[in-house]
Write a protein that holds these residues in place. Structure first.
Motif, PDB file in Angstrom:
ATOM      1  N   TYR A   7       6.931  -5.153   4.634  1.00  0.00           N
ATOM      2  CA  TYR A   7       7.724  -4.612   3.557  1.00  0.00           C
ATOM      3  C   TYR A   7       7.283  -5.320   2.008  1.00  0.00           C
ATOM      4  O   TYR A   7       8.162  -5.346   1.126  1.00  0.00           O
ATOM      5  CB  TYR A   7       9.005  -4.759   3.533  1.00  0.00           C
ATOM      6  N   GLU A   8       5.986  -5.793   2.096  1.00  0.00           N
ATOM      7  CA  GLU A   8       5.646  -6.556   1.045  1.00  0.00           C
ATOM      8  C   GLU A   8       5.626  -5.699  -0.450  1.00  0.00           C
ATOM      9  O   GLU A   8       5.891  -6.212  -1.553  1.00  0.00           O
ATOM     10  CB  GLU A   8       4.112  -7.151   1.243  1.00  0.00           C
ATOM     11  N   ASN A   9       5.214  -4.379  -0.284  1.00  0.00           N
ATOM     12  CA  ASN A   9       5.210  -3.499  -1.305  1.00  0.00           C
ATOM     13  C   ASN A   9       6.300  -3.129  -1.741  1.00  0.00           C
ATOM     14  O   ASN A   9       6.482  -2.999  -3.131  1.00  0.00           O
ATOM     15  CB  ASN A   9       4.067  -2.271  -1.039  1.00  0.00           C
ATOM     16  N   LEU A  10       7.351  -3.100  -0.800  1.00  0.00           N
ATOM     17  CA  LEU A  10       8.741  -2.589  -1.309  1.00  0.00           C
ATOM     18  C   LEU A  10       9.299  -3.891  -2.100  1.00  0.00           C
ATOM     19  O   LEU A  10       9.970  -3.887  -3.116  1.00  0.00           O
ATOM     20  CB  LEU A  10       9.547  -2.472  -0.044  1.00  0.00           C
ATOM     21  N   LEU A  11       9.352  -5.004  -1.345  1.00  0.00           N
ATOM     22  CA  LEU A  11       9.849  -6.308  -2.111  1.00  0.00           C
ATOM     23  C   LEU A  11       9.231  -6.724  -3.575  1.00  0.00           C
ATOM     24  O   LEU A  11       9.811  -6.826  -4.244  1.00  0.00           O
ATOM     25  CB  LEU A  11       9.733  -7.420  -1.292  1.00  0.00           C
ATOM     26  N   HIS A  85       5.625   1.127  -2.091  1.00  0.00           N
ATOM     27  CA  HIS A  85       5.919   1.159  -0.526  1.00  0.00           C
ATOM     28  C   HIS A  85       5.233   2.398  -0.082  1.00  0.00           C
ATOM     29  O   HIS A  85       4.319   2.390   0.828  1.00  0.00           O
ATOM     30  CB  HIS A  85       7.218   0.884  -0.195  1.00  0.00           C
ATOM     31  N   VAL A  86       5.711   3.423  -0.413  1.00  0.00           N
ATOM     32  CA  VAL A  86       5.216   4.909   0.103  1.00  0.00           C
ATOM     33  C   VAL A  86       3.618   5.003  -0.144  1.00  0.00           C
ATOM     34  O   VAL A  86       2.943   5.580   0.548  1.00  0.00           O
ATOM     35  CB  VAL A  86       6.095   6.100  -0.454  1.00  0.00           C
ATOM     36  N   TYR A  87       3.580   4.621  -1.455  1.00  0.00           N
ATOM     37  CA  TYR A  87       2.100   4.972  -2.053  1.00  0.00           C
ATOM     38  C   TYR A  87       1.018   4.082  -1.027  1.00  0.00           C
ATOM     39  O   TYR A  87       0.283   4.663  -0.522  1.00  0.00           O
ATOM     40  CB  TYR A  87       1.814   4.397  -3.467  1.00  0.00           C
ATOM     41  N   ASN A  88       1.204   2.923  -0.763  1.00  0.00           N
ATOM     42  CA  ASN A  88       0.464   2.271  -0.106  1.00  0.00           C
ATOM     43  C   ASN A  88       0.490   2.606   1.530  1.00  0.00           C
ATOM     44  O   ASN A  88      -0.618   2.526   2.081  1.00  0.00           O
ATOM     45  CB  ASN A  88       0.534   0.519  -0.385  1.00  0.00           C
ATOM     46  N   VAL A 115       2.302  12.410  -4.789  1.00  0.00           N
ATOM     47  CA  VAL A 115       3.480  12.786  -3.688  1.00  0.00           C
ATOM     48  C   VAL A 115       4.521  11.720  -3.476  1.00  0.00           C
ATOM     49  O   VAL A 115       5.654  12.122  -3.356  1.00  0.00           O
ATOM     50  CB  VAL A 115       2.690  12.964  -2.187  1.00  0.00           C
ATOM     51  N   SER A 116       3.964  10.507  -3.661  1.00  0.00           N
ATOM     52  CA  SER A 116       4.931   9.385  -3.619  1.00  0.00           C
ATOM     53  C   SER A 116       6.074   9.663  -4.792  1.00  0.00           C
ATOM     54  O   SER A 116       7.155   9.122  -4.588  1.00  0.00           O
ATOM     55  CB  SER A 116       4.290   8.005  -3.814  1.00  0.00           C
ATOM     56  N   GLY A 117       5.246   9.814  -5.994  1.00  0.00           N
ATOM     57  CA  GLY A 117       6.337   9.847  -7.164  1.00  0.00           C
ATOM     58  C   GLY A 117       7.197  10.913  -7.349  1.00  0.00           C
ATOM     59  O   GLY A 117       8.320  10.667  -7.304  1.00  0.00           O
ATOM     60  N   ALA A 179       0.648   8.988 -11.115  1.00  0.00           N
ATOM     61  CA  ALA A 179      -0.666   9.413 -10.208  1.00  0.00           C
ATOM     62  C   ALA A 179      -1.703   8.699 -11.035  1.00  0.00           C
ATOM     63  O   ALA A 179      -2.598   8.015 -10.200  1.00  0.00           O
ATOM     64  CB  ALA A 179      -0.796  10.778  -9.842  1.00  0.00           C
ATOM     65  N   VAL A 180      -1.908   9.103 -12.273  1.00  0.00           N
ATOM     66  CA  VAL A 180      -3.056   8.692 -13.047  1.00  0.00           C
ATOM     67  C   VAL A 180      -3.247   6.996 -13.080  1.00  0.00           C
ATOM     68  O   VAL A 180      -4.100   6.720 -13.005  1.00  0.00           O
ATOM     69  CB  VAL A 180      -3.024   9.115 -14.416  1.00  0.00           C
TER      70      VAL A 180
END
Length: 294
Positions: A7-11, A85-88, A115-117, A179-180
């Protein structure tokens, strides 16, 4: 069993969103007011950003510059945390499941970021709507909403649940903005890591994060800014716009193409501190979690 590292990206994203919002919210407020202002007489008229800040603080004190802070704080924390979190996660899955993804990393990163955004927008649009409406409660008029919860209740009561998703379609177009940004940021970061002989996800010097985050954000904001004007106006309770096309055509007819770029200066001025704070905090917290969870 899940580890903290998972959860490193989420935190990191949550932390970056909170810190940047606390510092930069007044600039966000000014950007929203300029984006919404199509010249109506009921709106305060500001000659400059400094004049706007002066009028607001004269009427309500410094507190007036923090209208809409609560939903902005919640929205930024959730958006950055969930988005990164979702992107990575999607990038890792794409690279492991589809060999062709490694051959076209830029397209893969753009698609994963979009898609994440768009996914995050599905549950954060009501928060951004509330933030916009609270920011557009002018000091010269009677406040219609008494905080975030009251605003959400009144929107549902007066406009139905669908009212919470005003500006959603414009927001989906705006997912291309993120995304860009992420495509450029990821490319620059990984390229720099290779130049230094490190792993693609290795920690870089702060100056690199500063430069890469600023460059990617400024380019993304400038290329996709019109959607922010359209979305802000659609969410404004002081005016009646009927959909994306109606908002777009009315803006261009009344103010010319320049009207689609109202607030761009403030958006880019805000970009420098806000984006640097988000990404530096994100990278530092992410690597701190890795260290703790070794």
């Amino acid at each position: 069993m899940s580890r903290l590292k998972d959860y490193e990206n989420l935190l990191g994203g949550l932390s970056g969103g909170v810190v940047s919002t606390m510092v930069c919210h007044p600039m966000d407020l000014l950007k929203i007011r300029y984006s919404a202002n199509e010249g109506s007489s009921f709106r305060p008229q500001y000659s400059s950003y400094v004049d706007a800040a002066r009028q607001i603080t004269k009427s309500e004190g410094v507190r007036g510059l923090y209208q809409g802070l609560t939903p902005n704080l919640l929205g930024c924390a959730l958006s950055w945390g969930a988005y990164l979190h979702v992107y990575n996660w999607m990038r890792q899955r794409a690279r492991s499941s589809f060999p062709s993804a490694a051959a076209s990393p830029h397209l893969t990163n753009f698609a994963c970021a979009y898609v994440s955004g768009a996914s995050v927008m599905c549950f954060t649009n009501p928060i951004w709507l509330v933030k916009t409406r609270l920011c557009l409660q002018y000091e010269s008029g009677v406040e219609k909403y008494d905080g975030m919860v009251d605003c959400m209740k009144k929107i549902v009561r007066e406009e139905g649940p669908r009212g919470l998703y005003k500006g959603f379609v414009a927001g989906l177009f705006g997912a291309s903005h993120g995304a860009v940004q992420m495509m450029l940021y990821t490319h620059l970061s990984e390229r720099r890591a290779r130049q230094l002989g490190r792993e693609p996800t290795a920690q870089l010097p702060l100056t690199d994060y500063f430069f890469f985050s600023t460059l990617s954000k400024v380019l993304a904001v400038t290329l996709t800014y019109p959607y922010q004007v359209v979305r802000t106006r659609m969410q404004d309770h002081n005016a009646a716009y009927r959909g994306v096309w109606n908002t777009l055509t009315r803006t261009v007819q009344g103010e010319g193409v320049r009207g689609l770029y109202k607030g761009l200066l403030m958006a880019n001025i805000r970009t420098l501190p806000a984006t640097v704070i988000v990404f530096v905090t994100y990278e530092k917290v992410k690597h701190a979690v890795r260290t703790i969870d070794k």
